[in-house]
Design a protein around this motif. Structure first.
Motif, short mmCIF file in Angstrom:
data_model
loop_
_atom_site.label_atom_id
_atom_site.label_comp_id
_atom_site.label_asym_id
_atom_site.label_seq_id
_atom_site.Cartn_x
_atom_site.Cartn_y
_atom_site.Cartn_z
N LEU A 88 0.82 -1.21 0.00
CA LEU A 88 0.00 0.00 0.00
C LEU A 88 0.86 1.26 0.00
O LEU A 88 0.57 2.22 -0.72
CB LEU A 88 -0.94 0.00 1.20
N ASP A 89 1.91 1.26 0.79
CA ASP A 89 2.82 2.42 0.81
C ASP A 89 3.44 2.62 -0.58
O ASP A 89 3.58 3.76 -1.05
CB ASP A 89 3.92 2.22 1.85
N ASP A 90 3.79 1.52 -1.23
CA ASP A 90 4.37 1.60 -2.56
C ASP A 90 3.36 2.14 -3.57
O ASP A 90 3.69 2.97 -4.42
CB ASP A 90 4.84 0.20 -3.00
N ALA A 91 2.10 1.71 -3.45
CA ALA A 91 1.06 2.19 -4.35
C ALA A 91 0.78 3.67 -4.14
O ALA A 91 0.52 4.41 -5.10
CB ALA A 91 -0.22 1.38 -4.14
N VAL A 92 0.83 4.11 -2.90
CA VAL A 92 0.67 5.55 -2.61
C VAL A 92 1.78 6.34 -3.29
O VAL A 92 1.54 7.39 -3.90
CB VAL A 92 0.68 5.81 -1.09
N ALA A 93 3.01 5.83 -3.19
CA ALA A 93 4.15 6.53 -3.80
C ALA A 93 4.01 6.62 -5.31
O ALA A 93 4.29 7.67 -5.91
CB ALA A 93 5.45 5.82 -3.42
N ILE A 94 3.57 5.54 -5.95
CA ILE A 94 3.38 5.55 -7.40
C ILE A 94 2.27 6.53 -7.78
O ILE A 94 2.40 7.30 -8.73
CB ILE A 94 3.07 4.13 -7.92
N THR A 95 1.18 6.51 -7.02
CA THR A 95 0.08 7.45 -7.28
C THR A 95 0.58 8.88 -7.20
O THR A 95 0.31 9.71 -8.09
CB THR A 95 -1.05 7.24 -6.26
N ARG A 96 1.33 9.19 -6.16
CA ARG A 96 1.91 10.53 -5.99
C ARG A 96 2.82 10.90 -7.15
O ARG A 96 2.72 11.99 -7.72
CB ARG A 96 2.70 10.57 -4.68
N ASP A 97 3.70 9.98 -7.53
CA ASP A 97 4.68 10.27 -8.57
C ASP A 97 4.05 10.42 -9.95
O ASP A 97 4.63 11.07 -10.84
CB ASP A 97 5.76 9.18 -8.60
N LEU A 98 2.88 9.83 -10.14
CA LEU A 98 2.15 10.00 -11.40
C LEU A 98 1.33 11.28 -11.41
O LEU A 98 0.73 11.64 -12.43
CB LEU A 98 1.23 8.80 -11.64
N GLY A 99 1.29 11.97 -10.28
CA GLY A 99 0.51 13.19 -10.19
C GLY A 99 -0.92 12.97 -9.73
O GLY A 99 -1.76 13.87 -9.82
N GLY A 100 -1.20 11.76 -9.21
CA GLY A 100 -2.55 11.44 -8.75
C GLY A 100 -2.79 11.82 -7.30
O GLY A 100 -1.84 12.03 -6.54
N SER A 101 -4.04 11.86 -6.91
CA SER A 101 -4.40 12.21 -5.53
C SER A 101 -5.33 11.19 -4.89
O SER A 101 -5.77 11.38 -3.76
CB SER A 101 -5.07 13.59 -5.49
N LYS A 102 -5.63 10.09 -5.62
CA LYS A 102 -6.53 9.06 -5.08
C LYS A 102 -5.97 7.67 -5.34
O LYS A 102 -5.61 7.34 -6.46
CB LYS A 102 -7.91 9.14 -5.73
N LEU A 103 -5.93 6.86 -4.28
CA LEU A 103 -5.68 5.43 -4.39
C LEU A 103 -6.95 4.73 -3.96
O LEU A 103 -7.46 4.97 -2.86
CB LEU A 103 -4.51 5.01 -3.50
N GLY A 104 -7.50 3.90 -4.84
CA GLY A 104 -8.75 3.22 -4.52
C GLY A 104 -8.66 1.73 -4.73
O GLY A 104 -7.59 1.16 -4.94
N GLY A 105 -9.82 1.07 -4.64
CA GLY A 105 -9.89 -0.36 -4.86
C GLY A 105 -10.04 -1.16 -3.59
O GLY A 105 -10.42 -0.64 -2.53
N ILE A 106 -9.73 -2.45 -3.68
CA ILE A 106 -9.85 -3.35 -2.53
C ILE A 106 -8.50 -3.30 -1.79
O ILE A 106 -7.65 -4.17 -1.93
CB ILE A 106 -10.21 -4.79 -2.98
N ILE A 107 -8.33 -2.24 -1.04
CA ILE A 107 -7.08 -1.95 -0.34
C ILE A 107 -7.15 -2.35 1.13
O ILE A 107 -6.19 -2.15 1.87
CB ILE A 107 -6.70 -0.47 -0.48
N PHE A 108 -8.26 -2.93 1.53
CA PHE A 108 -8.51 -3.26 2.94
C PHE A 108 -8.48 -4.77 3.19
O PHE A 108 -8.60 -5.22 4.32
CB PHE A 108 -9.87 -2.72 3.36
N SER A 109 -8.36 -5.56 2.11
CA SER A 109 -8.33 -7.03 2.23
C SER A 109 -7.72 -7.57 0.94
O SER A 109 -7.37 -6.81 0.04
CB SER A 109 -9.74 -7.60 2.41
N ALA A 110 -7.62 -8.87 0.85
CA ALA A 110 -7.23 -9.47 -0.42
C ALA A 110 -8.41 -9.35 -1.39
O ALA A 110 -9.57 -9.28 -0.98
CB ALA A 110 -6.85 -10.93 -0.23
N HIS A 111 -8.08 -9.34 -2.68
CA HIS A 111 -9.12 -9.29 -3.70
C HIS A 111 -9.31 -10.72 -4.22
O HIS A 111 -8.68 -11.14 -5.19
CB HIS A 111 -8.70 -8.35 -4.83
N ASN A 112 -10.15 -11.46 -3.53
CA ASN A 112 -10.43 -12.83 -3.96
C ASN A 112 -11.67 -13.34 -3.23
O ASN A 112 -12.24 -12.64 -2.39
CB ASN A 112 -9.24 -13.76 -3.72
N LYS A 113 -12.08 -14.54 -3.56
CA LYS A 113 -13.23 -15.14 -2.89
C LYS A 113 -12.77 -15.84 -1.62
O LYS A 113 -11.96 -16.78 -1.67
CB LYS A 113 -13.96 -16.13 -3.80
#
Length: 294
Positions: A88-113
């Motif tokens: 998650l920290d890495d994804a925040v950094a990539i979002t920032r470096d791309l000029g973005g201000s939002k990280l979304g998705g299933i960031i609170f658990s695994a994305h699976n059944k």
């Protein structure tokens, strides 16, 4: 002004420079103002190059993702939680470096059944982890947005009410809700009421049809959804999301069960989606004006 985005998986399942360039060019050409990218592996592309190309096209960017099972922050396993926090920290950094201000998705658990109910310890681990990540992300100008998805893609957060309880427990002012018409159609008793309940905690919005295809070809009541968005004063980005086996990302296709072609012409589906969304927004605005008390 309509803040309208499009998911890159409408265009490509790849992350090569050529694939990303094509996705940005088509999004810009059709008049979309934002492109959503899934979590990108910086080993496969040049972050600085992508940030510059986004700027050249005049496109804003949102990054979304789902955590893998071995990095599940809702796990009771401390090592898995730690791995998830690092991702998650890495994804925040990539979002920032791309000029973005939002990280979304299933960031609170695994994305699976999942095969079992979430545990209280797992819930608490997830909340505590995201509170820490959100605090660090705030200094980077990036917010966390919890995508409330259906029961087949997570066992932790499926409804707006659950998402609001999660945010309240976190104590964070940098965690918001990421709602999606496709998922709400499955899990919410009244999707429009769920949007109203989200209120100012709604940070990002996905627009997708019940069959994942052309907007207006399924059973979702978009009129009610846009009326609700107008009622809460939502004026942030809304992004068209549609999946077809015509464009394949192996992980997403398996997790989200994209087994058939809901469309074959991605330019056509994207063009018609933009017109559909703008029409629904216009209807909601006109009704609100007509219903004003003299």
């Amino acid at each position: 002004m309509t803040k309208l985005g499009i998911h890159s998986f409408v265009w490509t399942g790849g992350s090569t420079a050529e694939a990303l360039e094509g996705a940005m060019e088509k999004s810009h050409r059709l008049g979309y103002g934002l492109i959503e990218f899934p979590r990108l592996d910086p080993k496969k592309f040049d972050v600085a190059w992508l940030a510059k190309r986004l700027e050249n096209y005049g496109l804003k960017v949102v990054v979304t993702m789902g955590l893998p099972p071995d990095a599940d922050v809702s796990s009771e396993d401390a090592a898995s939680v730690k791995r998830g926090e690092a991702i998650l920290d890495d994804a925040v950094a990539i979002t920032r470096d791309l000029g973005g201000s939002k990280l979304g998705g299933i960031i609170f658990s695994a994305h699976n059944k999942y095969r079992s109910l979430p545990t209280q310890k797992g819930w608490d681990n997830s909340v505590a982890t995201l509170a820490k990540v959100a605090d660090r992300a705030k200094s980077s100008g990036v917010s966390l947005n919890l995508e409330l998805v259906n029961r087949f893609e997570t066992n932790l957060l499926n409804t707006t009410a659950q998402g609001l309880a999660y945010i309240e427990q976190s104590g964070s002012d940098n965690i918001f809700l990421h709602l999606d018409t496709f998922h709400m159609n499955i899990e919410e008793a009244d999707p429009a009421a769920a949007i109203r309940l989200a209120g100012d905690k709604l940070g990002y919005f996905h627009i997708g049809e019940s069959n994942r295809g052309y907007l207006g070809s399924g059973v979702i009541d978009f009129t009610a959804a846009f009326d609700a968005l107008h009622a809460i004063g939502y004026d942030d980005w809304m992004t068209f999301e549609s999946f077809s086996s015509e464009v394949v990302d192996e992980d997403l296709s398996v997790t989200c069960a994209i087994w058939r072609n809901t469309w074959t012409d991605n330019v056509e589906v994207a063009r018609l989606a933009k017109a559909f969304i703008e029409a629904k927004q216009g209807e909601a605005e006109r009704k609100a004006i007509a219903n004003r008390t003299p």
